[in-house]
Design a protein around this motif. Sequence first.
Motif, PDB file in Angstrom:
ATOM      1  N   THR A 144       0.812  -1.222   0.000  1.00  0.00           N
ATOM      2  CA  THR A 144       0.000   0.000   0.000  1.00  0.00           C
ATOM      3  C   THR A 144       0.843   1.269   0.000  1.00  0.00           C
ATOM      4  O   THR A 144       0.541   2.227  -0.727  1.00  0.00           O
ATOM      5  N   LYS A 202       0.697   4.182  -2.867  1.00  0.00           N
ATOM      6  CA  LYS A 202       0.390   5.546  -2.437  1.00  0.00           C
ATOM      7  C   LYS A 202       1.488   6.516  -2.859  1.00  0.00           C
ATOM      8  O   LYS A 202       1.218   7.631  -3.323  1.00  0.00           O
ATOM      9  N   THR A 238       1.088   9.752  -5.331  1.00  0.00           N
ATOM     10  CA  THR A 238       1.464  11.067  -4.816  1.00  0.00           C
ATOM     11  C   THR A 238       2.419  11.756  -5.788  1.00  0.00           C
ATOM     12  O   THR A 238       2.292  12.953  -6.070  1.00  0.00           O
ATOM     13  N   VAL A 292      -5.443  10.923  -3.596  1.00  0.00           N
ATOM     14  CA  VAL A 292      -4.559   9.781  -3.349  1.00  0.00           C
ATOM     15  C   VAL A 292      -5.150   8.769  -2.367  1.00  0.00           C
ATOM     16  O   VAL A 292      -5.098   7.554  -2.609  1.00  0.00           O
ATOM     17  N   LYS A 293      -5.704   9.241  -1.274  1.00  0.00           N
ATOM     18  CA  LYS A 293      -6.238   8.334  -0.247  1.00  0.00           C
ATOM     19  C   LYS A 293      -7.347   7.454  -0.806  1.00  0.00           C
ATOM     20  O   LYS A 293      -7.448   6.269  -0.477  1.00  0.00           O
ATOM     21  N   THR A 342      -5.758   5.030  -3.915  1.00  0.00           N
ATOM     22  CA  THR A 342      -4.817   3.967  -3.564  1.00  0.00           C
ATOM     23  C   THR A 342      -5.468   2.582  -3.479  1.00  0.00           C
ATOM     24  O   THR A 342      -5.006   1.639  -4.135  1.00  0.00           O
TER      25      THR A 342
END
Length: 272
Positions: free
Chosen positions: A65, A69, A73, A109-110, A113
């Motif tokens: 993860t 991520k 980013t 992004v959160k 992902t």
Amino acid sequence: MIEPKDYLQPKVTTTSASFKAAKTKAESITKQTYLYKLSGHKVTIPAATLASWLTLKDGKLTTKTTAVKAYLTKLSSKYGTINKTRTFKSTKRGTVKVKAGLYGWSIKVKRETPTLSKLVLAGKGMSRTPAIQGSGYHSNGTDIGKSYVEVDKQNQHMWVYKNGKVVVSTDIVTGLPTKAHHTPTGVWVIWSKQHNTTLRGKNDNGSSYASKVKYWMPVDDTGVGIHDSSWQPTYGGTWYKKHGSHGCVNTPPSKIKAVYENVSVGTPVIIF
């Protein structure tokens, strides 16, 4: 002396059926095409990058993860427009540099992902636009576009452009040229439109004020916006130097309705 009981037998070895299955699936994943369509760009995730995300956990193939991520980013930083200075072709002052304001977009992004991780593990490839947050995202790669509001503090003038054409042109009064009341430079955005409202705030002496306006369009995160100002006797020139606002763009009552009707929530506002 080391006793046999001191050894821990691995749950999965390179000869395990689960390991072989995971390896086969991983190899298959890296042969698929994972494509992001991002603001006029097509970004294919390299096979080596996909491979670096894959790992075995409890005998099952999964993704790292933190690595996924980090990739998103970096992608957001490269292609996103939030927090970036713009080069803007102004009406009267040629090409100018305008620092970042609220206007701009980035990859969420959160949220993206886990979506990307799931698609990678599905092993079927992808072609998608990631989850986006902010304002000003255009699939064709444009940023400010052809519909915007231009506020030139030096010339004390405002233009409203719609589809590349000037639909409103007016003198204005911006904030007093002081640290407390200047109109902030930046690429901002109309994030709300209100009709017949009251603007409230504090004067320098601590007293409160309440100004009724017919049209209100906030653009930044400090309370600055565009509105009519019946109390201003004149606009343009050097009037703002001694009679400027608390930061807002004071607009003639005869012009404000046209401004209001020709902009929408999300319209960029370039102030410089």
